[in-house]
Design a protein around this motif. Structure first.
Motif, mmCIF file in Angstrom:
data_model
loop_
_atom_site.group_PDB
_atom_site.id
_atom_site.type_symbol
_atom_site.label_atom_id
_atom_site.label_comp_id
_atom_site.label_asym_id
_atom_site.label_seq_id
_atom_site.Cartn_x
_atom_site.Cartn_y
_atom_site.Cartn_z
ATOM 1 N N ALA C 218 0.826 -1.212 0.000
ATOM 2 C CA ALA C 218 0.000 0.000 0.000
ATOM 3 C C ALA C 218 0.857 1.259 0.000
ATOM 4 O O ALA C 218 0.334 2.367 -0.003
ATOM 5 N N GLY C 219 2.175 1.075 0.035
ATOM 6 C CA GLY C 219 3.069 2.220 -0.069
ATOM 7 C C GLY C 219 3.805 2.589 1.195
ATOM 8 O O GLY C 219 4.589 3.536 1.211
ATOM 9 N N ALA C 220 3.560 1.867 2.280
ATOM 10 C CA ALA C 220 4.213 2.201 3.545
ATOM 11 C C ALA C 220 5.713 1.947 3.443
ATOM 12 O O ALA C 220 6.143 0.883 3.004
ATOM 13 N N ARG C 221 6.512 2.964 3.829
ATOM 14 C CA ARG C 221 7.967 2.791 3.825
ATOM 15 C C ARG C 221 8.543 2.889 5.233
ATOM 16 O O ARG C 221 9.743 2.745 5.432
ATOM 17 N N ALA C 222 7.634 3.184 6.205
ATOM 18 C CA ALA C 222 8.047 3.133 7.614
ATOM 19 C C ALA C 222 7.003 2.329 8.378
ATOM 20 O O ALA C 222 5.805 2.476 8.128
ATOM 21 N N LEU C 223 7.474 1.460 9.241
ATOM 22 C CA LEU C 223 6.564 0.611 10.009
ATOM 23 C C LEU C 223 6.623 1.031 11.469
ATOM 24 O O LEU C 223 7.679 0.983 12.103
ATOM 25 N N ILE C 224 5.476 1.476 11.986
ATOM 26 C CA ILE C 224 5.379 1.779 13.416
ATOM 27 C C ILE C 224 4.929 0.500 14.096
ATOM 28 O O ILE C 224 3.782 0.079 13.945
ATOM 29 N N LYS C 225 5.842 -0.132 14.810
ATOM 30 C CA LYS C 225 5.462 -1.382 15.475
ATOM 31 C C LYS C 225 5.196 -1.084 16.954
ATOM 32 O O LYS C 225 6.010 -0.468 17.637
ATOM 33 N N ILE C 226 4.028 -1.557 17.430
ATOM 34 C CA ILE C 226 3.605 -1.276 18.797
ATOM 35 C C ILE C 226 3.347 -2.589 19.522
ATOM 36 O O ILE C 226 2.467 -3.355 19.132
ATOM 37 N N GLY C 227 4.120 -2.854 20.562
ATOM 38 C CA GLY C 227 3.906 -4.079 21.330
ATOM 39 C C GLY C 227 5.213 -4.715 21.764
ATOM 40 O O GLY C 227 6.255 -4.486 21.148
ATOM 41 N N SER C 251 8.116 0.395 19.716
ATOM 42 C CA SER C 251 7.772 1.058 20.972
ATOM 43 C C SER C 251 8.761 0.661 22.080
ATOM 44 O O SER C 251 9.635 -0.185 21.896
ATOM 45 N N LEU C 252 8.570 1.304 23.222
ATOM 46 C CA LEU C 252 9.447 1.141 24.382
ATOM 47 C C LEU C 252 9.544 -0.325 24.807
ATOM 48 O O LEU C 252 8.543 -1.027 24.831
ATOM 49 N N GLU C 253 10.745 -0.742 25.178
ATOM 50 C CA GLU C 253 10.935 -2.164 25.509
ATOM 51 C C GLU C 253 12.285 -2.323 26.195
ATOM 52 O O GLU C 253 13.142 -1.427 26.139
ATOM 53 N N ASP C 254 12.466 -3.442 26.822
ATOM 54 C CA ASP C 254 13.757 -3.824 27.373
ATOM 55 C C ASP C 254 14.786 -3.829 26.230
ATOM 56 O O ASP C 254 14.580 -4.489 25.210
ATOM 57 N N ILE C 255 15.869 -3.088 26.384
ATOM 58 C CA ILE C 255 16.816 -2.952 25.270
ATOM 59 C C ILE C 255 17.464 -4.288 24.899
ATOM 60 O O ILE C 255 17.841 -4.517 23.751
ATOM 61 N N ALA C 256 17.529 -5.199 25.862
ATOM 62 C CA ALA C 256 18.108 -6.508 25.556
ATOM 63 C C ALA C 256 17.368 -7.186 24.407
ATOM 64 O O ALA C 256 17.953 -7.924 23.612
ATOM 65 N N VAL C 257 16.062 -6.921 24.318
ATOM 66 C CA VAL C 257 15.259 -7.514 23.254
ATOM 67 C C VAL C 257 15.680 -6.962 21.895
ATOM 68 O O VAL C 257 15.562 -7.623 20.869
ATOM 69 N N PHE C 258 16.192 -5.694 21.891
ATOM 70 C CA PHE C 258 16.464 -5.015 20.631
ATOM 71 C C PHE C 258 17.793 -5.390 19.998
ATOM 72 O O PHE C 258 17.987 -5.203 18.807
ATOM 73 N N ARG C 259 18.712 -5.902 20.804
ATOM 74 C CA ARG C 259 20.062 -6.140 20.240
ATOM 75 C C ARG C 259 20.027 -7.085 19.036
ATOM 76 O O ARG C 259 20.584 -6.758 17.984
ATOM 77 N N PRO C 260 19.365 -8.247 19.149
ATOM 78 C CA PRO C 260 19.315 -9.112 17.953
ATOM 79 C C PRO C 260 18.546 -8.472 16.795
ATOM 80 O O PRO C 260 18.851 -8.733 15.626
ATOM 81 N N VAL C 261 17.568 -7.612 17.128
ATOM 82 C CA VAL C 261 16.805 -6.941 16.066
ATOM 83 C C VAL C 261 17.734 -6.022 15.276
ATOM 84 O O VAL C 261 17.691 -5.980 14.045
ATOM 85 N N ALA C 262 18.580 -5.305 16.013
ATOM 86 C CA ALA C 262 19.519 -4.391 15.358
ATOM 87 C C ALA C 262 20.484 -5.161 14.460
ATOM 88 O O ALA C 262 20.894 -4.676 13.403
#
Lengths: 324, 241, 381
Positions: C218-227, C251-262
């Protein structure tokens, strides 16, 4: 009292019977008098008694399996919650709508599903519970999703509402007693005998001219009605419902109560509901080991009284005979 | 459809077969029972005797026709068959163990809703099996094997059947008890009740039967006259074809 | 034997229950109750919240307590279930005589118990969102920043730092996520952005590629993920597998969760961070000072464990302590009134402006946008 005779078959009047009922009475009186949080525990136990009594009619008497009775509790609970809190109905007609909804749902679902046997039936009922849970989450305009519905009025008719904890406790005791008595009546009736016959051997029952599929459906609907009533009672007793209230933990809890209390007996659901509600509270002081102690206690009960607490008097009588 | 069956036929079966999924458990079978007859169905284990009984009752999916007194018996409707007076005492008795003896008997007359008639039938059954009278309030599960078989037969009699189907009533019982039960069945037959008696132990029933069918591997191998069978060996010859 | 063992077990259980309800109480302690989901779905958040509360209580007690009283914490596990929460609240009210609550993030549990808490005239400072009923809100306060802040931080970045005009919203069905979704739908146009797709998922979904692809188409080039939880990594993997030209802002979360995402998405991944999570990155300010007070004992005890939810637990205790100190009383109604007057209160998450009409005190967006580059958390300026 015929059915009670069969329940307490060999154990009527013996020490274990009296001890069991005596303990239950002492606990109820103590809770009533002390007025502490155990009143809440007992209130939940009595609501669960209604739910488990219904489950017992389907599983104990009729020998079927349902993992989906939380669905009917949810239908009852949400009907009461939405109609009273959002539309300002009286609790009684709202509860009746929930009851009718649960019966209709049980009829529509039960008709095809009850043709399945064993694992298939269990899986199908599990799916019903999950579907209703999802509907409660997704249908936000009515159920408000995970936010839940709060501000549900206490139970009552017209200007007479039960606002005190003890009043509610007495009301729930009456409700639970009625549930047990009606189940005893069903068990004793022609209908009840057809249920037990279907549980014993479907083929033998059918060979006697009993329309097994029809009676399984009737048992399913009756047990759904009990579950819906329990759901409505919960909504009014707590004043709040949300999908989590009617989730899988409710299924696990009601199964534990049914088996610990004694499946297929009349008193079993009440014994199971009270013991399973009180047991974790007794172990609350154990903190992190609460679940461990609770689990261990369950295992001990199921090892020494595999047919549930309602069979204790019978076991006691046998033990007496052996040692005499 | 007009029947051409002789008026004395109580049960007439034409081309009745049954299958469980892909397995053909019963090849097309023809047999008949006349009013007042005691017909034995013999055959080794796995010959399809129980399937035949279940097929007659409509407990399993079948093809072919079952006629009761000239009228077609609806298929896959055991309640309808029972309503006509065809009643099965299933293999393993099928008694309801958690219920009392009295409750089991009540279930036998489930289609009946008349207290006086019920009392009359109960009295009749208890007169035939006095031992059940002493055990009325006991759970059926606590009875001995022989008593359970008596209860199963008594329960079937509660519906006042026109034809009684018995699937291996001797299973797991002591010879003395078997004799007692067979004697009761003979008595019932003399009172005019038509009976199909399925047995593996052929010699037991040949004395009693008017006619016998031999079933082997899912189909009728022979129809025999019990009086012509003189020895066990002769019967074995039949089994082996 | 079995009967003896069983009945004696019951008697023992009864005795334990009795002793639990009539134990001696210290007269001079100020009892803080906590209903928290230490087990069940809320366990990660609520355990952090509890540990933050404990650290704060130790700090307050070390400084002499409140109005001469030591703080004492009573924690009850509600298993993340409303019914258990009701029992837990009632137990703490009637048996433990708790005087104030600092309860966790199981909103359904806090809602279900709200009528009891109101009847007992006991204030509560929550990790979860506020109840819906006005008479319940009167006694409830929350440390949670308004849901729109998390959205605004991200929308602002997209508007100012990228050429993207079309965005998609991917959220779970929790109340807080729904509130964020509603805020995004309402405010996107204020940032010159168009939402071309809103999709929902379940927290245990193992694949989100259908939802993501739909929004991308649909054209979205940025994804706002909430949860919260593992779905963030799932979404990242899906974007990478599908090789989509798309950034993800979570959205806000324990940063440990984000490391593999990065590691999966690299510079296409952004997340909302609370100030305490990026303490070393922010400039000196009263905020940094307050966070420092909290992080010193926190890091001493828990090393580099994420301070986000624990920081809010710290704030809850400090709000309660300040209110009771100001009221010079630990009586429920007085502490409640004092909590309502906590204006300009510096917390670790932001500045609380509590008032009679606002029980969700943080009114200015304290949140930042951050990325992880080379294993280092960096604030996006």
């Amino acid at each position: 009292m015929n059915s009670f005779n069969t329940i307490w078959a060999n154990g009527r009047g013996n020490l274990a019977t009296w001890l069991l009922w005596g303990l239950a009475a002492v606990f109820v009186v103590y809770t009533f008098a002390s007025g502490g949080y155990l009143i809440a525990v007992l209130q939940f136990a009595l609501i669960y008694t209604v739910l488990v009594t219904g489950l017992n009619i389907f599983m104990g008497f009729t020998g079927q399996v349902s993992f989906g009775h939380n669905a009917f509790a949810a239908i009852g609970g949400y009907s009461s919650a939405v109609l009273t809190a959002t539309y300002g109905w009286e609790p009684l007609p709202a509860g009746l709508v929930g009851l009718a909804g649960a019966l209709l749902c049980a009829l529509v679902i039960g008709y095809p599903v009850l043709r399945l046997r064993g694992h298939y039936l269990a899986m199908a009922t599990l799916a019903i519970g999950l579907i209703v849970y999802e509907v409660a989450v997704q249908w936000q305009s009515v159920t408000q999703g995970y936010m839940g519905i709060s501000g549900i009025a206490p139970i009552g008719i017209g200007r007479f509402t039960i606002t005190s904890d003890r009043g509610l406790l007495v009301f729930l005791m009456i409700a639970a007693a009625l549930a047990l008595l009606s189940a005893a009546g069903i068990r004793r009736s022609r209908l009840g005998r057809a249920f037990v016959a279907a549980a014993g051997s479907e083929d033998a029952a059918r060979a006697l001219g009993i329309d097994v599929a029809r009676y399984k459906l009737i048992a399913f609907m009756i047990s759904a009605a009990y579950a819906a009533i329990a759901g409505s009672l919960f909504a009014h007793a707590v004043g709040f419902v949300s999908p989590e209230v009617f989730g899988l933990p409710m299924v696990v809890m009601s199964f534990t109560m049914l088996y610990v209390g004694g499946i297929g007996t009349i008193a079993g659901p009440a014994l199971g509901a009270i013991i399973i509600s009180v047991l974790p509270e007794s172990f609350r002081t154990f903190k992190d080991y609460q679940d461990l102690a609770y689990g261990a206690a369950l295992i001990v009960i199921l090892i020494y009284a595999p047919r549930g607490l309602a069979s204790l008097p019978e076991l006691w009588a046998r033990w007496r005979r052996r040692s005499a | 459809m007009k029947s051409i069956a002789t008026p004395t036929r109580i049960l007439e079966i034409e081309g009745l077969s049954a299958r469980y999924g892909h397995v053909e458990a019963l090849r097309p079978v023809d047999l008949h029972v006349d009013e007042g007859e005691l017909v034995a169905v013999l055959g080794p284990n796995g010959a399809g005797k129980s399937t035949l009984m279940n097929a007659i009752m409509g407990l399993v999916p079948t093809q072919g026709q079952v006629k009761f007194r000239g009228r077609a018996v609806p298929r896959r409707a055991p309640a309808a068959a029972a309503g006509l007076g065809i009643v099965l005492v299933p293999e393993g008795r099928g008694i309801f163990a958690p219920m009392t003896v009295a409750e089991n008997l009540e279930l036998g007359a489930y289609l009946l809703n008349d207290k006086h008639e019920y009392a009359r039938r109960t009295a009749r059954v208890l007169a035939m099996f006095p031992r059940l009278k002493e055990r009325l309030a006991q759970t059926a599960g606590s009875l001995s094997g022989g008593e359970q078989q008596m209860l199963a037969v008594g329960r079937a009699l509660m519906s006042e059947p026109k034809i009684l189907l018995l699937d291996e009533p001797s299973l797991g019982l002591a010879p003395r008890i078997i004799d007692e039960i067979l004697q009761k069945l003979g008595e019932l037959n003399r009172q005019g009740l038509s009976i199909i008696l399925v047995e593996q132990k052929a010699p037991l029933v040949l004395k009693l039967a008017n006619r016998a069918y031999l079933l082997s591997v899912g189909s009728i191998a022979a129809e025999i006259d019990p009086r012509t069978i003189k020895s066990h060996d002769e019967l074995v010859q039949y089994y082996l074809g | 034997m079995a009967q003896f063992r069983f009945t004696s077990g019951l008697l023992l259980a009864g005795a334990v229950a009795l002793s639990g309800t009539s134990g001696a109480r210290a007269q001079d302690a100020y009892k803080i109750g906590m209903s928290a989901g230490l087990t069940g779905y809320a366990a990660t958040v609520d355990r952090a919240w509890r540990d933050g509360v404990e650290v704060a209580i130790a700090a307050v007690n070390a400084a002499g307590g409140v109005d001469g009283r030591k703080l004492e914490l009573v924690v009850e596990d509600n298993r993340s279930e409303p019914q258990e929460a009701v029992t837990a609240y009632r137990k703490m009210l009637s048996s433990d005589k708790v005087q104030v609550f600092a309860s966790g993030c199981v909103s359904a549990g806090n809602f279900a118990a709200a009528p009891l808490v109101v009847r007992a005239e006991t204030p509560m400072v929550l990790c979860s969102i506020l109840p819906q009923q006005p008479d319940h809100v009167k006694w409830a306060f929350t440390t949670i920043p308004q849901p729109r802040f998390e959205v605004e931080t991200r929308l602002e970045y997209i508007q100012k730092k990228t050429q993207i005009k079309k965005i998609g919203v991917l959220h779970d069905p929790s109340p807080y996520a729904n509130a964020q979704k509603a805020a995004a739908e309402k405010e996107a146009k204020d940032y010159g952005l168009e939402i071309v797709g809103v999709e929902q998922y379940k927290t245990d979904d193992a694949d989100l590629s259908v939802q993501i692809q739909k929004m991308y188409a649909a054209g979205a080039r940025a994804l706002i993920k909430i949860g919260l939880g593992g779905t963030t990594l799932t979404a990242a993997k899906n974007i990478k597998q599908l090789d989509l030209d798309m950034i993800m802002l979570t959205s806000l979360e324990d940063i440990a969760v984000f490391r593999p995402v990065a590691e999966v998405l690299g510079d296409k991944f952004f997340f909302v961070a609370s100030p305490s999570q990026v303490y070393d990155e922010i400039e000196s300010s009263p905020l940094k000072t307050e966070i420092g007070k909290f992080l010193t004992p926190w890091r001493a005890k828990y090393k580099d464990r994420d301070p986000n939810w624990a920081g809010r637990g710290w704030d809850a205790v400090m709000l309660i302590a300040a209110a009771a100190g100001k009221a010079k009383s630990v009586e429920g109604p007085k502490v409640r009134d004092a909590l309502e007057s906590m204006d300009n209160f510096q917390g670790t998450t932001g500045i609380y402006h509590m008032s009679a009409t606002n029980h969700q005190g943080i009114t200015e967006n304290p949140l930042l946008l951050a990325t992880i580059t080379g294993g280092q958390v960096k604030v996006v300026k």
